[in-house]
Each structure stands twice: as structure tokens, then as C-alpha cells.
Design an enzyme around this catalytic site. Structure first.
Site, PDB file in Angstrom:
ATOM      1  N   CYS A   1       2.702 -12.866   0.199  1.00  0.00           N
ATOM      2  CA  CYS A   1       1.968 -14.250  -0.205  1.00  0.00           C
ATOM      3  C   CYS A   1       2.772 -15.045  -1.016  1.00  0.00           C
ATOM      4  O   CYS A   1       2.385 -16.145  -0.922  1.00  0.00           O
ATOM      5  CB  CYS A   1       0.760 -13.680  -1.017  1.00  0.00           C
ATOM      6  SG  CYS A   1      -0.304 -12.351  -0.490  1.00  0.00           S
TER       7      CYS A   1
ATOM      8  N   TRP B   1     -23.320 -27.129 -18.031  1.00  0.00           N
ATOM      9  CA  TRP B   1     -23.775 -26.163 -17.028  1.00  0.00           C
ATOM     10  C   TRP B   1     -22.472 -25.973 -16.180  1.00  0.00           C
ATOM     11  O   TRP B   1     -22.184 -27.130 -15.355  1.00  0.00           O
ATOM     12  CB  TRP B   1     -24.854 -26.764 -16.314  1.00  0.00           C
ATOM     13  CG  TRP B   1     -26.292 -26.516 -16.885  1.00  0.00           C
ATOM     14  CD1 TRP B   1     -26.793 -27.267 -17.848  1.00  0.00           C
ATOM     15  CD2 TRP B   1     -26.974 -25.499 -16.948  1.00  0.00           C
ATOM     16  NE1 TRP B   1     -28.004 -26.779 -18.501  1.00  0.00           N
ATOM     17  CE2 TRP B   1     -28.077 -25.425 -17.783  1.00  0.00           C
ATOM     18  CE3 TRP B   1     -26.959 -24.141 -16.057  1.00  0.00           C
ATOM     19  CZ2 TRP B   1     -29.182 -24.690 -17.934  1.00  0.00           C
ATOM     20  CZ3 TRP B   1     -27.944 -23.164 -16.230  1.00  0.00           C
ATOM     21  CH2 TRP B   1     -28.958 -23.303 -16.962  1.00  0.00           C
TER      22      TRP B   1
ATOM     23  N   ARG C   1      13.343   6.988  -9.004  1.00  0.00           N
ATOM     24  CA  ARG C   1      12.140   7.506  -9.329  1.00  0.00           C
ATOM     25  C   ARG C   1      11.741   8.799  -8.446  1.00  0.00           C
ATOM     26  O   ARG C   1      10.526   9.417  -8.094  1.00  0.00           O
ATOM     27  CB  ARG C   1      10.885   6.543  -9.382  1.00  0.00           C
ATOM     28  CG  ARG C   1      11.219   5.410 -10.134  1.00  0.00           C
ATOM     29  CD  ARG C   1      10.080   4.549 -10.535  1.00  0.00           C
ATOM     30  NE  ARG C   1       8.891   5.394 -11.196  1.00  0.00           N
ATOM     31  CZ  ARG C   1       7.589   4.924 -10.607  1.00  0.00           C
ATOM     32  NH1 ARG C   1       7.349   3.995  -9.888  1.00  0.00           N
ATOM     33  NH2 ARG C   1       6.628   5.631 -11.367  1.00  0.00           N
TER      34      ARG C   1
ATOM     35  N   ASP D   1      -3.106  -3.541   5.109  1.00  0.00           N
ATOM     36  CA  ASP D   1      -3.558  -4.410   6.207  1.00  0.00           C
ATOM     37  C   ASP D   1      -3.826  -3.689   7.633  1.00  0.00           C
ATOM     38  O   ASP D   1      -3.986  -4.517   8.466  1.00  0.00           O
ATOM     39  CB  ASP D   1      -2.258  -5.525   6.579  1.00  0.00           C
ATOM     40  CG  ASP D   1      -2.089  -6.345   5.250  1.00  0.00           C
ATOM     41  OD1 ASP D   1      -2.921  -6.325   4.406  1.00  0.00           O
ATOM     42  OD2 ASP D   1      -1.317  -7.256   5.271  1.00  0.00           O
TER      43      ASP D   1
ATOM     44  N   ALA E   1       0.788  -1.040   0.049  1.00  0.00           N
ATOM     45  CA  ALA E   1      -0.044  -0.109   0.038  1.00  0.00           C
ATOM     46  C   ALA E   1       0.944   1.172   0.135  1.00  0.00           C
ATOM     47  O   ALA E   1       0.495   2.107  -0.607  1.00  0.00           O
ATOM     48  CB  ALA E   1      -0.959   0.232   1.159  1.00  0.00           C
TER      49      ALA E   1
ATOM     50  N   GLU F   1      10.577   2.909   6.002  1.00  0.00           N
ATOM     51  CA  GLU F   1      10.517   1.410   6.228  1.00  0.00           C
ATOM     52  C   GLU F   1      11.318   0.674   7.103  1.00  0.00           C
ATOM     53  O   GLU F   1      12.670   0.957   7.006  1.00  0.00           O
ATOM     54  CB  GLU F   1      10.815   0.853   4.743  1.00  0.00           C
ATOM     55  CG  GLU F   1      10.713  -0.767   4.732  1.00  0.00           C
ATOM     56  CD  GLU F   1       9.547  -1.484   5.411  1.00  0.00           C
ATOM     57  OE1 GLU F   1       9.736  -2.317   6.140  1.00  0.00           O
ATOM     58  OE2 GLU F   1       8.371  -1.113   5.123  1.00  0.00           O
TER      59      GLU F   1
END
Length: 460
Positions: A50, A443, A77, A292, A17, A40
Site C-alpha cells: 500500500c 453537528w 525468531r 488477498d 497474512a 516466499e
């Protein structure tokens, strides 16, 4: 604070995030207009937590493949990313944060015009005797994964105990099986995967035992037992001791919101930060939060929910970065979609479980059907069980759970779209889904469940 028209955006947290927000804000604003400073506390940034079970299990051969963008790439950047730097205080009134260099201990204040809180989650670590013994591991960061791999390759014993049978627990059980360990999973619940209803969790239980994993349900670890060398030798429950050369804690995570709580920012029932649709912290004009550490709106139940997933974290970051960069974006909420696997068994869910629907006062019907992933006559057709919940009288789809083999899990996306669109099970039966014998019965299993649910709603 802004100097000569240049604003400063401060980001706390350098993973999904936080760095998505920083990167998106940079796309919209030039360095001369917006300075971006990110903190950080760990050694890595923009990595896939994950993916850690698959690195531990050997499917992903190298740790660095889990890193989407390095600190150096972010800095190139024009994002001032300060690694190994932990924010220890947020002064909302003064619009500044206090940060500490983890290695040197030195501290300093940094002012902000706009703030992003992306502090993530912390693993649940039980307060048990012996829980900090060598050989006991949580799995949250790349450092955690490396420490676990070092233990797995260094121990002579081959007995592993996984505490917890949620997503982390079942994925780590697979990783350990792949590493050649004898695996026991100790689970507090009636069945593994508490995100499923117990009848669907029972299918997971049977499949895991079929893979050689020993399941111990309705059991709570009371102590981690150690040997003369101080290392773990077993875990104890009220009824038994389970020998262990390595223990993995897969109990889950909680939002990391101690900083936010100390700053007086609003938290929800689950301990996560509360935000508006723009991911702005409620009651704040220049503070956003995502990932989170936040709670989100469940579009099916209409209530706030804690859903710590990387998919949401990256979307939150995009929304926050757009808004902090001068644009406008919203995150409307979630329907609670998640998939996992243990060896060749695929597990998926979206929407509400039975107990979720009862909790919010919904009356509902349930159906469960057995089908196959392909036309029954086509080679490789694998069994699949689909459970569906529909609201009584209206027929509104409320939730879907799927357990099966190859081709099962991603079918839940059909239901996720239907839930977002607030479709009824009757409308679901009319969806024009792709069909050919190698991919589906004529189906599709989800439509078979929808037909059965629609019939039950009509006659209920």
C-alpha cells in the site's frame, strides 16, 4: 510431519497474512514444539504494498521504510524463511508441498502437519498488443516499484498514462503528478473510483481534473503502441491515441489461487479461497488461508466478497497463527471500509453502494449532504460531501461514502462501527461524538446525513 511430538507448520507466502500467521504461531509455541517453514518467491518479506505509490511519489524517501520486518529478523525468531523459493504444488492428501528455488531451479518436497496458504493477489494485466513493452509497469511488489522509479528517472519524456481509476490508479496518478509528469487516466467506467456510486465518483473526477489530471472515462485501452526503439509511445482506445512515455497499469488485482485450484480446494465466485470463521479452508482440518487470496463475508450484505486490503490480511494472519498455534480466534467478516486520496482530495467508503444493495434485494433510501470539516467560521474549514444509504422501513444503515478535503476520510470509521453494530440511522444520530470548532461543526457531517436519512425513512 511431526517427529517426537514436534509439529511442522508450512506457510506459503511471506508477506502480511503469511508472516503474521507465522509470527503469531511462534509467540504461542516454542521451536521445540513447532517448527515453522515459510516460502516466499520474491526478494522481500513483510512489506507494505500500500505504501508503494507514496514511495514512488517521494513522500516516503526510502524503499526499506516499507519493510516491516526483514527475512533476517524473522529467522532470528526461529522461523525458517526461505526466500526466492516458489511453491509449485500442494499435495493435500500427502500433506506436503513441492517448492522450487527460483534462482537454481532445484525442487524438493516439504511435509507439513499444518499449512497456511497466503499466496496473495496478482495484478490484472490485460492481454493487449504491446502490454509487455518497456515502459509499461504494474505496481504490486517492491521490485515493481523500483523498476518504475528507474523508468521515471531515466525517461526524457514527461507524459504518463495510468490505465484504471480505482485505488491504485488514483494513487499512482498523484505520485506521477508529484514527479512532474503530465498525467492522463484512462478509465473503463463512467466515473473514477468504481467503489463509489457514480454521483460520488463524479466529485472525484472534477477534483482530479482540477489538479491537472486529464480524465478519459468510458474508454478501454485496445493496444499499447511502441516506437522504433520498441518502447511505449502511446496507448490506443477505440476513439483516440494518448501519447505516453510511461504507462502504469492500475486495473486492480485478482486472488492468486492457481495452486489452491490445482489442489482441489474450494474457491468462491470471485476466485478466492473459501474459509470458515477460524480462517480454516472449508472441508480441511489442517489447512488455513488468509490475505488477498481469500473471500470474506460482508456483514452488511451477508454474501462473500473479495476485498484485498492489508488491514484484513494482517488480521487474518493473527487469527490463523492463533489457531495453528493451539489457541482459538475468529475473523467474523468485513463491512467494506476503504480510504484513499489523490493530492489533497480524500475519498472514503464503507458498506454497500446502490448497486450492491439492489443486487442483494434490499430496498433503500439515499441522502447526500454538503458540510464542512470544521465549524464554518473556523479557519481551514473544508467542504465535504457525505452520501448515506439506509434500508427502507427499518432504517438500518447500509453504507456511507465521503469525498472531501482534510479531515474527511477518517470520518468513515464512525459509519464502519455503526455498520458492524447493525445500527439504524436513527440510532446513529444520537452518537456522542467529539466536538470542538477546530475539529467539527456542532453537528458532525456524518450525523447530519444520518438525520436526513432518518427523516426520509420515517416519511418514505
Amino acid at each position: 510431519m511431526s517427529i517426537g511430538g514436534r509439529e511442522r507448520l508450512v506457510v506459503i507466502g511471506g508477506d502480511a497474512a503469511g508472516m503474521s500467521a507465522a509470527s503469531q504461531a511462534r509467540r504461542l509455541r516454542e521451536p521445540g514444539e513447532l517448527e515453522i517453514v515459510a516460502f516466499e518467491r520474491g526478494h522481500f518479506t513483510s512489506f507494505s504494498a500500500c505504501g508503494i505509490p507514496y514511495w514512488v511519489g517521494g513522500q516516503v524517501p526510502e524503499r526499506d521504510r516499507l519493510i516491516a520486518r526483514t527475512a533476517e529478523e524473522h529467522r532470528a525468531r526461529d522461523i525458517d524463511l526461505r526466500m526466492r523459493t516458489e511453491v509449485t504444488e500442494i499435495d493435500v492428501a500427502g500433506q506436503r508441498v513441492r517448492a522450487r528455488d527460483v534462482d537454481s531451479g532445484s525442487e524438493s518436497w516439504t511435509s507439513y502437519d499444518k499449512l497456511v496458504i497466503a499466496t496473495g493477489a496478482r495484478p490484472v494485466r490485460p492481454d493487449l498488443p504491446g502490454a509487455d513493452a518497456p515502459g509499461v509497469h504494474g505496481v504490486q511488489t517492491l521490485d515493481d516499484g523500483q523498476a518504475l522509479l528507474d523508468t521515471l528517472t531515466g525517461t526524457r519524456g514527461r507524459r504518463a498514462v495510468v490505465v484504471g481509476a480505482g485505488y491504485i490508479g488514483v494513487e499512482m496518478a498523484e505520485a506521477l503528478i508529484r514527479r512532474g509528469f503530465e498525467v492522463t487516466v484512462v478509465n473503463r467506467g463512467r466515473e473514477p473510483m468504481s467503489t463509489l456510486d457514480p454521483d460520488m465518483g463524479r466529485l472525484v473526477h472534477r477534483a482530479m481534473e482540477g489538479l491537472g489530471i486529464t480524465m478519459v472515462n468510458d474508454a478501454e485501452v485496445t493496444e499499447v503502441l511502441t516506437g522504433a526503439d520498441g518502447r511505449v509511445r502511446a496507448v490506443a482506445t477505440r476513439d483516440a491515441e494518448v501519447p505516453a512515455d510511461v504507462v502504469i497499469l492500475g486495473i486492480g488485482v485478482r486472488p492468486e489461487t492457481a495452486l489452491a485450484r490445482a489442489a482441489g480446494l474450494p474457491l468462491g465466485a470471485h476466485g478466492g479461497l473459501l474459509t470458515d470463521l477460524a480462517m480454516r479452508v472449508r472441508g480441511q482440518e489442517v489447512v488455513w488461508a488468509g490475505g488477498d487470496c481469500v473471500e470474506v463475508l460482508n456483514l452488511v450484505s451477508g454474501q462473500e466478497q473479495y476485498v484485498p486490503l492489508g488491514t484484513h490480511a494482517n488480521k487474518h494472519g493473527q487469527v490463523i497463527g492463533t489457531n495453528a498455534g493451539g489457541g482459538y480466534a475468529t475473523f467474523p467478516g468485513v463491512v467494506g471500509t476503504a480510504v484513499s486520496k489523490v493530492c489533497d482530495l480524500e475519498i472514503a467508503r464503507t458498506g454497500l453502494r446502490e448497486k450492491d444493495a439492489r443486487r442483494v434485494g434490499l430496498r433503500f433510501e439515499t441522502v447526500t449532504i454538503e458540510s464542512t470539516s470544521r465549524a464554518g467560521y473556523y479557519p481551514g474549514a473544508a467542504p465535504m460531501t457525505v452520501k448515506m444509504l439506509a434500508e427502507s422501513r427499518t432504517g438500518r444503515l447500509l453504507g456511507v461514502q465521503i469525498v472531501g478535503r482534510e479531515g474527511a476520510a477518517k470520518r468513515v470509521d464512525i459509519a464502519a462501527v455503526a455498520l458492524t453494530a447493525r445500527m439504524t440511522v436513527e440510532q446513529l444520530t444520537a452518537l456522542d461524538l467529539g466536538y470542538a470548532p477546530p475539529f467539527s461543526p456542532v453537528w458532525d457531517p456524518v450525523l447530519v446525513a444520518a438525520r436526513k436519512a432518518a427523516s426520509k425513512v420515517r416519511t418514505g
